[in-house]
Design an enzyme around this catalytic site. Structure first.
Site, PDB file in Angstrom:
ATOM      1  N   ASP A  65      -9.100  48.496   9.493  1.00  0.00           N
ATOM      2  CA  ASP A  65      -7.895  47.928   8.894  1.00  0.00           C
ATOM      3  C   ASP A  65      -6.775  47.855   9.930  1.00  0.00           C
ATOM      4  O   ASP A  65      -6.729  48.691  10.832  1.00  0.00           O
ATOM      5  CB  ASP A  65      -7.385  48.855   7.781  1.00  0.00           C
ATOM      6  CG  ASP A  65      -7.725  48.334   6.402  1.00  0.00           C
ATOM      7  OD1 ASP A  65      -8.578  47.444   6.307  1.00  0.00           O
ATOM      8  OD2 ASP A  65      -7.143  48.827   5.428  1.00  0.00           O
ATOM      9  N   TYR A  67      -3.032  48.746  11.180  1.00  0.00           N
ATOM     10  CA  TYR A  67      -2.086  49.824  10.858  1.00  0.00           C
ATOM     11  C   TYR A  67      -1.125  49.323   9.789  1.00  0.00           C
ATOM     12  O   TYR A  67      -0.736  48.162   9.786  1.00  0.00           O
ATOM     13  CB  TYR A  67      -1.310  50.238  12.101  1.00  0.00           C
ATOM     14  CG  TYR A  67      -2.154  50.831  13.205  1.00  0.00           C
ATOM     15  CD1 TYR A  67      -2.870  52.007  13.002  1.00  0.00           C
ATOM     16  CD2 TYR A  67      -2.231  50.230  14.460  1.00  0.00           C
ATOM     17  CE1 TYR A  67      -3.639  52.557  14.027  1.00  0.00           C
ATOM     18  CE2 TYR A  67      -2.996  50.776  15.481  1.00  0.00           C
ATOM     19  CZ  TYR A  67      -3.698  51.939  15.257  1.00  0.00           C
ATOM     20  OH  TYR A  67      -4.455  52.483  16.259  1.00  0.00           O
ATOM     21  N   PHE A  78      -6.840  49.031  16.957  1.00  0.00           N
ATOM     22  CA  PHE A  78      -6.437  50.253  17.658  1.00  0.00           C
ATOM     23  C   PHE A  78      -5.144  50.104  18.469  1.00  0.00           C
ATOM     24  O   PHE A  78      -4.623  51.074  18.999  1.00  0.00           O
ATOM     25  CB  PHE A  78      -7.560  50.787  18.576  1.00  0.00           C
ATOM     26  CG  PHE A  78      -8.770  51.251  17.829  1.00  0.00           C
ATOM     27  CD1 PHE A  78      -8.775  52.479  17.173  1.00  0.00           C
ATOM     28  CD2 PHE A  78      -9.908  50.462  17.757  1.00  0.00           C
ATOM     29  CE1 PHE A  78      -9.888  52.901  16.473  1.00  0.00           C
ATOM     30  CE2 PHE A  78     -11.031  50.886  17.058  1.00  0.00           C
ATOM     31  CZ  PHE A  78     -11.030  52.105  16.412  1.00  0.00           C
ATOM     32  N   HIS A 187     -16.227  58.253  15.310  1.00  0.00           N
ATOM     33  CA  HIS A 187     -14.943  57.556  15.387  1.00  0.00           C
ATOM     34  C   HIS A 187     -13.955  58.388  16.221  1.00  0.00           C
ATOM     35  O   HIS A 187     -14.018  59.627  16.201  1.00  0.00           O
ATOM     36  CB  HIS A 187     -14.386  57.357  13.968  1.00  0.00           C
ATOM     37  CG  HIS A 187     -13.268  56.382  13.886  1.00  0.00           C
ATOM     38  ND1 HIS A 187     -11.954  56.729  14.142  1.00  0.00           N
ATOM     39  CD2 HIS A 187     -13.252  55.057  13.582  1.00  0.00           C
ATOM     40  CE1 HIS A 187     -11.188  55.666  14.001  1.00  0.00           C
ATOM     41  NE2 HIS A 187     -11.942  54.638  13.657  1.00  0.00           N
TER      42      HIS A 187
END
Length: 221
Positions: A65, A67, A78, A187
């Site tokens: 998703d 931020y 990211f 992750h």
């Protein structure tokens, strides 16, 4: 449907843009932007594609998703805008890069410098409502970005796919491991980074693979 996106992507994804689900997705997104605060800003929804044309893609880093807090998202997985505090997952990504190469990464969390070298920073969902994580999941974005991954995997060779965490790893089924390099790990989130992301060596491995196939390595600094 006429979508404002970098020309080479527009050509390879044109059929996708004509499908009924994409028209429904577009209508949903337009209504959301008209009635709520949505991230990233509308002009940056396809920023990952605009900064990294189809024929230049060498590495794909898949997020989930955008931020969802103010000022963070700008269309790259990211990555955050200049001047924004580094999110925890990106802090850990930088730690791994520093450990692998013995270098100091730049203090900014803006990863446009990677995108311009051929790193497609792709989120599975390209929009989100402010402060509501996952609010635009299940609306069609996943079908679209799955098609992006399939198109890259089918039409190109020697791409490095960095799939971190269970969600991203589910996308491996769309990729022929004989034509591309698939690297998987935990992750980089603080909740899981110590379970296999730290020490994964993915950034070095990606560059070795690119060089072995006559491609310029990525400067991860």
């Amino acid at each position: 449907m006429n979508v404002t996106i970098e020309q080479s992507w527009k050509e390879v994804l044109n059929d996708e843009f004509q499908l009924p689900y994409f028209e429904q997705l577009t209508q949903f997104v337009k209504e959301e932007y008209a009635t709520n605060t949505i991230f990233p800003p509308g002009k940056l929804i396809f920023n990952a594609f605009n900064l990294c044309p189809f024929n230049q893609v060498k590495v794909v880093i898949l997020g989930q998703d955008p931020y969802h807090n103010i000022g963070q998202a700008h269309g790259l997985s990211f990555s955050v805008n200049n001047g924004i505090e580094l999110p925890p997952s990106l802090v850990n990504i930088y730690k791994e890069i520093e450990n692998e190469f013995g270098i100091k990464t730049l203090p900014t969390g803006n990863l446009e410098r990677w995108a311009k070298q051929g790193v497609l920073l792709l989120n599975a969902t390209l929009t989100v409502r402010a402060h509501v994580a996952g609010s635009h999941q299940g609306k069609g974005w996943e079908q679209f970005t799955d098609s992006v991954i399939k198109t890259l995997a089918d039409k190109k060779e020697h791409i490095v796919f960095l799939l971190w965490g269970n969600y991203a790893q589910q996308k491996a089924k769309y990729i022929d491991a004989n034509r591309h390099l698939i690297l998987t790990s935990a992750h980089p989130s603080p909740l899981s980074a110590y379970r296999g992301f730290f020490g994964c060596g993915h950034f070095c491995d990606a560059n070795k693979y690119l060089v072995a196939h006559g491609l310029k390595p990525i400067n991860w600094e």
